[in-house]
Design an enzyme around this catalytic site. Structure first.
Site, short mmCIF file in Angstrom:
data_model
loop_
_atom_site.label_atom_id
_atom_site.label_comp_id
_atom_site.label_asym_id
_atom_site.label_seq_id
_atom_site.Cartn_x
_atom_site.Cartn_y
_atom_site.Cartn_z
CD1 TRP A 324 -2.82 1.41 0.37
CD2 TRP A 324 -1.54 2.57 1.96
NE1 TRP A 324 -3.60 2.67 0.73
CE2 TRP A 324 -2.52 3.21 1.77
CE3 TRP A 324 -0.27 3.03 2.73
CZ2 TRP A 324 -2.96 4.35 2.29
CZ3 TRP A 324 -1.02 4.11 3.22
CH2 TRP A 324 -1.82 5.18 3.35
CG HIS A 325 3.74 1.97 3.53
ND1 HIS A 325 2.46 1.42 3.86
CD2 HIS A 325 3.54 3.73 3.88
CE1 HIS A 325 2.59 2.30 5.52
NE2 HIS A 325 2.63 2.90 5.16
N GLY A 326 3.83 1.28 -1.27
CA GLY A 326 4.56 2.18 -2.60
C GLY A 326 5.07 0.70 -3.46
#
Length: 437
Positions: A324-326
Site C-alpha cells: 500500500w505504501h508504494g
C-alpha cells in the site's frame, strides 16, 4: 497545495471566514467545504477531480443499492462491484507499471525479453487514502453497521474533506459522515488547541523532517562515500524524517479540521516509545493499521484458528500494508520484515503485553528502556529498506554500516548543523514524552 505553503496560509483563513459566516446553516457550510476541497485537491492537477468525483458517485449509488437489496447474494454482488471499481482504479494508477516491470524481469530470468513498455501514468494525489475511505464505507453498509447517506453533498464532502484528503487520517464513515449531517459550533478553546496542534505539526514537518531529509538524501544517494557511523546516523535521521512527515501532516490535518468544528481520529500516538513491534503498530499510522485489522485481518480469521493460520494472516496483512505504501519490492520487503518481527510475539502470546502507556509515573524502568531501544533499532533497520531504491542497495547500505568504517566519527555537516538538529529532535522527544498520556 501543501499545508506548509504560502498558498495554504492564504487559503485556510479565507475559507474559515466564509465557512463560519454561515455558522447557522450547516448545509451551506458543507457546500463551502466541498468547494474548498475541490480547490485544494485541484491545485495539483484539476484532472484528478474527475476521478474523486467518480469514486464518490460510484460508492454513493452502490451503497444505496446494497441497503435496498433483500437477497444477500445481490448485496454481495454490489459490494464486489464496488471493490473491483475502486481497487481497480487504485491498481491501475499506482501499480500498473510495477506489475509490467516485474512481469518483464521475471521472464528475463529465463532468457525471454518481452517488448512490454510502461505507461506514462500520473499518480493522483491521495488516491490510496480516499479509496480506502470509500471502500470502508461500502463495506460498513454491507455489514449493516451504517445506513447509506441519502445526500450526495454530505457524502462527497466526507470523501473529499481537504484536511485529511492527501495524507490521512483514513476516516471511517461512522465517525466523520455524521459530523456533516449536523450543525457545528465555533468554540474558542478548541480553536486555540487546534492552532497549537497545527503549529506542532508544522514544527515536526518543517523543522524536523525537512532538515533530516537534507542529511538523509546525501548519505542514501552516495553510501559508498560515507563511514558506517555516518550511514547509521542517516538511518536514524530517516526514522525521524518519516515520523515528522507523517505525524506532522496528521497533526496539521487534525488541527485544521478542528478549526471547522470537525473531529478526526488520532493517527500517531508516540510510536517511538513502543516496547515491542506490536505496540509500535498500535501507535503508528493508527487509521491505516486499524483499517487493515478490521477489513482484512479479521475477515481472514484474525487471531482465531491454528498457529499456522495466524502466521499466514500476519504475513498477508503486513505484506499488503507494505505494498500500500508504494509500488516497489522494497516496500513489500519492509512489510515482510515487520511480519517477522511480529510473529515471535504471537507465538509467545505477548503481542498484547504492552497496552498501557510506558512509564505512567515518571520515567521508564531500565528493562522498559531497553525494550524501547531494541524496538526502535528494529524499526530503523526496516526503514533502510523503505528508503532505499532497491533491496540490493539496502543490503549494501547495511553491510557498510557493519564495516570497520563504523569506528570512524560520523560526518555531521549539512545545511543545518546536524548537532543542532539532534538537539531539536531531543527536545521534540522530551516534549512528546511529557505529553504521551
Amino acid at each position: 497545495m501543501l499545508f506548509n505553503s504560502l498558498d495554504f496560509a492564504i487559503f485556510l483563513p479565507v475559507t474559515l471566514l466564509i465557512y463560519w459566516f454561515f455558522r447557522d446553516r450547516f448545509r451551506i457550510q458543507n457546500f463551502i467545504l466541498l468547494g474548498a476541497s475541490f480547490i485544494f485537491y485541484g491545485w495539483w492537477d484539476w484532472r484528478f477531480l474527475g476521478l474523486i468525483l467518480f469514486s464518490s458517485l460510484v460508492d454513493f449509488l452502490i451503497s444505496k443499492a446494497i441497503f435496498s437489496s433483500v437477497p444477500q447474494r445481490k448485496k454481495k454482488l454490489y459490494l464486489i462491484a464496488s471493490l473491483i471499481i475502486n481497487l481497480g482504479l487504485l491498481g491501475y494508477f499506482k501499480y500498473f507499471n510495477f506489475f509490467i516491470e516485474s512481469f518483464k524481469n521475471a521472464f528475463s530470468l529465463f532468457g525471454y525479453e518481452l517488448g512490454l513498455g510502461s505507461l506514462d501514468i500520473l499518480l493522483p494525489v491521495g488516491i490510496s487514502f480516499y479509496t480506502f475511505q470509500t471502500v470502508s464505507y461500502t463495506i460498513d453498509v454491507y455489514r449493516g453497521n451504517l445506513k447509506p447517506s441519502t445526500n450526495f453533498l454530505e457524502f462527497a464532502t466526507f470523501v473529499s474533506f481537504f484536511p485529511q484528503l492527501v495524507a490521512g487520517p483514513i476516516e471511517r464513515a461512522v465517525n466523520l459522515l455524521p459530523q456533516f449531517q449536523r450543525r457545528r459550533e465555533f468554540k474558542y478553546r478548541p480553536a486555540v488547541n487546534a492552532l497549537r496542534q497545527i503549529l506542532w505539526g508544522l514544527f515536526k514537518k518543517v523543522v524536523i523532517a525537512d532538515n533530516c531529509a537534507e542529511y538523509v538524501n546525501l548519505v542514501f544517494a552516495n553510501p559508498d562515500q560515507y563511514s558506517g557511523s555516518t550511514l547509521l546516523v542517516g538511518a536514524i535521521l530517516f526514522a525521524f524524517q518519516i515520523y515528522g512527515d507523517f505525524s506532522g501532516y496528521s497533526d496539521m490535518a487534525i488541527g485544521t479540521a478542528r478549526l471547522f468544528g470537525i473531529k478526526l481520529m488520532q493517527n500517531f500516538a508516540f510510536p517511538y516509545f513502543s516496547r515491542d513491534i506490536a505496540e509500535f503498530w498500535r501507535r503508528w499510522h493508527i487509521s491505516l493499521s486499524t483499517w487493515f485489522r478490521d477489513y482484512l485481518y479479521i475477515p481472514l480469521g484474525g487471531s482465531q484458528g491454528s498457529l499456522p493460520l495466524r502466521i499466514r494472516n500476519i504475513f498477508i496483512i503486513f505484506l499488503v500494508s507494505g505494498f500500500w505504501h508504494g509500488a516497489n519490492w522494497t516496500f513489500i520487503f519492509w512489510g515482510g520484515l515487520h511480519a517477522l518481527f511480529y510473529i515471535p510475539l504471537v507465538i509467545m502470546r505477548k503481542n498484547r503485553s504492552n497496552l498501557k502507556v510506558i512509564g505512567i509515573i515518571g520515567f521508564p524502568k531500565i528493562t522498559e528502556l531497553a525494550k524501547m531501544f531494541l524496538t526502535f533499532g528494529l524499526v530503523v533497520f526496516a526503514w533502510i529498506f523503505f528508503r532505499s531504491e532497491n533491496i540490493i542497495a539496502a543490503w549494501e547500505y547495511i553491510s557498510r554500516i557493519f564495516s570497520p568504517s563504523f569506528l570512524q566519527a560520523p560526518v555531521l555537516n549539512t545545511l543545518m548543523s546536524t548537532k543542532m538538529l539532534l538537539v531539536l529532535i531531543t527536545l521534540m522527544l522530551i516534549t512528546e514524552w511529557f505529553g504521551r498520556r
